[in-house]
Design a protein around this motif. Sequence first.
Motif, PDB file in Angstrom:
ATOM      1  N   ILE A  31       0.861  -1.187   0.000  1.00 20.43           N
ATOM      2  CA  ILE A  31       0.000   0.000   0.000  1.00 20.43           C
ATOM      3  C   ILE A  31       0.891   1.228   0.000  1.00 20.43           C
ATOM      4  CG2 ILE A  31      -1.696   1.329   1.361  1.00 20.43           C
ATOM      5  CD1 ILE A  31      -2.929  -1.211   0.304  1.00 20.43           C
ATOM      6  N   ARG A  32       0.529   2.224  -0.794  1.00 17.80           N
ATOM      7  CA  ARG A  32       1.198   3.526  -0.739  1.00 17.80           C
ATOM      8  C   ARG A  32       0.215   4.486  -0.063  1.00 17.80           C
ATOM      9  NH1 ARG A  32       5.711   2.816  -3.726  1.00 17.80           N
ATOM     10  NH2 ARG A  32       5.564   1.859  -5.776  1.00 17.80           N
ATOM     11  N   PRO A  33       0.470   4.824   1.202  1.00 17.48           N
ATOM     12  CA  PRO A  33      -0.460   5.711   1.922  1.00 17.48           C
ATOM     13  C   PRO A  33      -0.560   7.081   1.265  1.00 17.48           C
ATOM     14  CG  PRO A  33       1.097   4.670   3.438  1.00 17.48           C
ATOM     15  CD  PRO A  33       1.580   4.389   2.034  1.00 17.48           C
ATOM     16  N   ASN A  34      -1.773   7.608   1.199  1.00 20.53           N
ATOM     17  CA  ASN A  34      -2.040   8.955   0.659  1.00 20.53           C
ATOM     18  C   ASN A  34      -1.442   9.184  -0.718  1.00 20.53           C
ATOM     19  OD1 ASN A  34      -3.387   9.792   3.071  1.00 20.53           O
ATOM     20  ND2 ASN A  34      -1.366   9.921   4.020  1.00 20.53           N
ATOM     21  N   TYR A  35      -1.366   8.138  -1.529  1.00 29.15           N
ATOM     22  CA  TYR A  35      -0.771   8.235  -2.863  1.00 29.15           C
ATOM     23  C   TYR A  35      -1.537   9.224  -3.736  1.00 29.15           C
ATOM     24  CZ  TYR A  35       1.167   6.616  -7.338  1.00 29.15           C
ATOM     25  OH  TYR A  35       1.788   6.540  -8.557  1.00 29.15           O
ATOM     26  N   TYR A  36      -2.863   9.190  -3.617  1.00 32.94           N
ATOM     27  CA  TYR A  36      -3.703  10.117  -4.372  1.00 32.94           C
ATOM     28  C   TYR A  36      -3.953  11.322  -3.467  1.00 32.94           C
ATOM     29  CZ  TYR A  36      -4.127   6.143  -7.450  1.00 32.94           C
ATOM     30  OH  TYR A  36      -3.841   5.097  -8.286  1.00 32.94           O
ATOM     31  N   ALA A  37      -3.068  12.291  -3.551  1.00 33.00           N
ATOM     32  CA  ALA A  37      -3.054  13.418  -2.628  1.00 33.00           C
ATOM     33  C   ALA A  37      -4.343  14.230  -2.674  1.00 33.00           C
ATOM     34  CB  ALA A  37      -1.862  14.312  -2.927  1.00 33.00           C
ATOM     35  N   ASP A  38      -5.019  14.248  -3.826  1.00 32.25           N
ATOM     36  CA  ASP A  38      -6.246  15.018  -3.975  1.00 32.25           C
ATOM     37  C   ASP A  38      -7.286  14.644  -2.919  1.00 32.25           C
ATOM     38  OD1 ASP A  38      -6.167  12.548  -5.395  1.00 32.25           O
ATOM     39  OD2 ASP A  38      -7.947  13.100  -6.525  1.00 32.25           O
ATOM     40  N   GLU A  39      -7.405  13.360  -2.603  1.00 33.55           N
ATOM     41  CA  GLU A  39      -8.384  12.907  -1.616  1.00 33.55           C
ATOM     42  C   GLU A  39      -7.733  12.147  -0.467  1.00 33.55           C
ATOM     43  OE1 GLU A  39     -10.167  10.925  -4.668  1.00 33.55           O
ATOM     44  OE2 GLU A  39     -11.179  12.701  -5.405  1.00 33.55           O
ATOM     45  N   GLY A  40      -6.413  12.068  -0.491  1.00 31.89           N
ATOM     46  CA  GLY A  40      -5.716  11.358   0.568  1.00 31.89           C
ATOM     47  C   GLY A  40      -5.941   9.862   0.531  1.00 31.89           C
ATOM     48  N   GLU A  41      -6.291   9.344  -0.636  1.00 31.33           N
ATOM     49  CA  GLU A  41      -6.592   7.910  -0.752  1.00 31.33           C
ATOM     50  C   GLU A  41      -5.316   7.105  -0.962  1.00 31.33           C
ATOM     51  OE1 GLU A  41      -9.495   4.785  -3.120  1.00 31.33           O
ATOM     52  OE2 GLU A  41      -9.641   6.927  -3.583  1.00 31.33           O
ATOM     53  N   ASP A  42      -5.313   5.926  -0.362  1.00 28.10           N
ATOM     54  CA  ASP A  42      -4.188   5.012  -0.521  1.00 28.10           C
ATOM     55  C   ASP A  42      -4.239   4.339  -1.892  1.00 28.10           C
ATOM     56  OD1 ASP A  42      -3.677   5.625   2.113  1.00 28.10           O
ATOM     57  OD2 ASP A  42      -4.327   3.678   2.890  1.00 28.10           O
ATOM     58  N   ALA A  43      -3.067   3.910  -2.357  1.00 31.09           N
ATOM     59  CA  ALA A  43      -2.964   3.116  -3.576  1.00 31.09           C
ATOM     60  C   ALA A  43      -2.555   1.710  -3.194  1.00 31.09           C
ATOM     61  CB  ALA A  43      -1.935   3.704  -4.525  1.00 31.09           C
ATOM     62  N   VAL A  44      -3.111   0.755  -3.919  1.00 30.47           N
ATOM     63  CA  VAL A  44      -2.668  -0.635  -3.810  1.00 30.47           C
ATOM     64  C   VAL A  44      -1.603  -0.821  -4.878  1.00 30.47           C
ATOM     65  CG1 VAL A  44      -3.340  -3.055  -3.989  1.00 30.47           C
ATOM     66  CG2 VAL A  44      -4.953  -1.390  -3.033  1.00 30.47           C
ATOM     67  N   VAL A  45      -0.431  -1.280  -4.491  1.00 25.34           N
ATOM     68  CA  VAL A  45       0.647  -1.573  -5.435  1.00 25.34           C
ATOM     69  C   VAL A  45       0.441  -3.015  -5.880  1.00 25.34           C
ATOM     70  CG1 VAL A  45       3.134  -1.735  -5.793  1.00 25.34           C
ATOM     71  CG2 VAL A  45       2.204  -0.008  -4.229  1.00 25.34           C
ATOM     72  N   MET A  46       0.397  -3.224  -7.201  1.00 27.06           N
ATOM     73  CA  MET A  46       0.178  -4.555  -7.743  1.00 27.06           C
ATOM     74  C   MET A  46       1.313  -4.924  -8.695  1.00 27.06           C
ATOM     75  SD  MET A  46      -3.968  -4.603  -8.280  1.00 27.06           S
ATOM     76  CE  MET A  46      -4.123  -6.383  -8.027  1.00 27.06           C
ATOM     77  N   VAL A  47       1.662  -6.199  -8.721  1.00 24.57           N
ATOM     78  CA  VAL A  47       2.768  -6.688  -9.532  1.00 24.57           C
ATOM     79  C   VAL A  47       2.334  -7.933 -10.299  1.00 24.57           C
ATOM     80  CG1 VAL A  47       5.086  -7.732  -9.399  1.00 24.57           C
ATOM     81  CG2 VAL A  47       4.509  -5.787  -7.964  1.00 24.57           C
ATOM     82  N   LEU A  48       2.839  -8.050 -11.509  1.00 22.08           N
ATOM     83  CA  LEU A  48       2.626  -9.232 -12.341  1.00 22.08           C
ATOM     84  C   LEU A  48       3.986  -9.727 -12.812  1.00 22.08           C
ATOM     85  CD1 LEU A  48       0.862 -11.180 -14.111  1.00 22.08           C
ATOM     86  CD2 LEU A  48       0.955  -9.402 -15.879  1.00 22.08           C
ATOM     87  N   ASP A  49       4.279 -10.991 -12.548  1.00 19.54           N
ATOM     88  CA  ASP A  49       5.499 -11.608 -13.055  1.00 19.54           C
ATOM     89  C   ASP A  49       5.158 -12.283 -14.378  1.00 19.54           C
ATOM     90  OD1 ASP A  49       7.269 -11.147 -10.770  1.00 19.54           O
ATOM     91  OD2 ASP A  49       5.886 -12.475  -9.709  1.00 19.54           O
ATOM     92  N   PHE A  50       5.953 -12.006 -15.414  1.00 21.18           N
ATOM     93  CA  PHE A  50       5.714 -12.642 -16.714  1.00 21.18           C
ATOM     94  C   PHE A  50       6.343 -14.029 -16.712  1.00 21.18           C
ATOM     95  CE2 PHE A  50       5.729  -8.124 -18.450  1.00 21.18           C
ATOM     96  CZ  PHE A  50       4.362  -8.076 -18.592  1.00 21.18           C
TER      97      PHE A  50
END
Length: 161
Positions: free
Chosen positions: A142-161
């Motif tokens: 999780i990236r806390p307050n990633y979307y600064a406009d609303e203070g919303e967290d982002a979920v960091v997602m990864v895909l391995d090929f």
Amino acid sequence: MRRLREDGAPHGFLIRQMTVDDLAAVMALEQAAFKNPWSQELLKRELQHEWSTILLVEEAQESGPPLLLGLAIFWIVHDEVHVLNVATAPQHRRRGVARAVMEEVLERGKGRRCCLATLEVRKSNEAAIQLYRAFGFRPVGIRPNYYADEGEDAVVMVLDF
């Protein structure tokens, strides 16, 4: 331009790289899709970076130019794809637009021998999270307050090929 296929049948979407001539249409899409759209200056800068690609999803119309349905902005740096933005025009959601453009993004990454794809998504955007999970992305943080406009967290997602 590439016509994508889903389950072996053409779905009618055309996917191509954005040019500066598409700027007005892309800005209109960004403004319709997001509360805080990307700026025209930021889009222009992305068009100039060799590692950045903006793909447009269009649909042919009986008369006139193709209709812009969605887009994806991503970087390919070394062996990694980083998805920065995926947008679908609100009136064309739930038609497979985001799925089609993500398929193309990931195919381009595989074609460049990338081994990993990453993205951030709003914690509240359950539809997008489910789409990314369907491609095999997994949440890794999780990236806390990633979307600064609303203070919303982002979920960091990864895909391995």
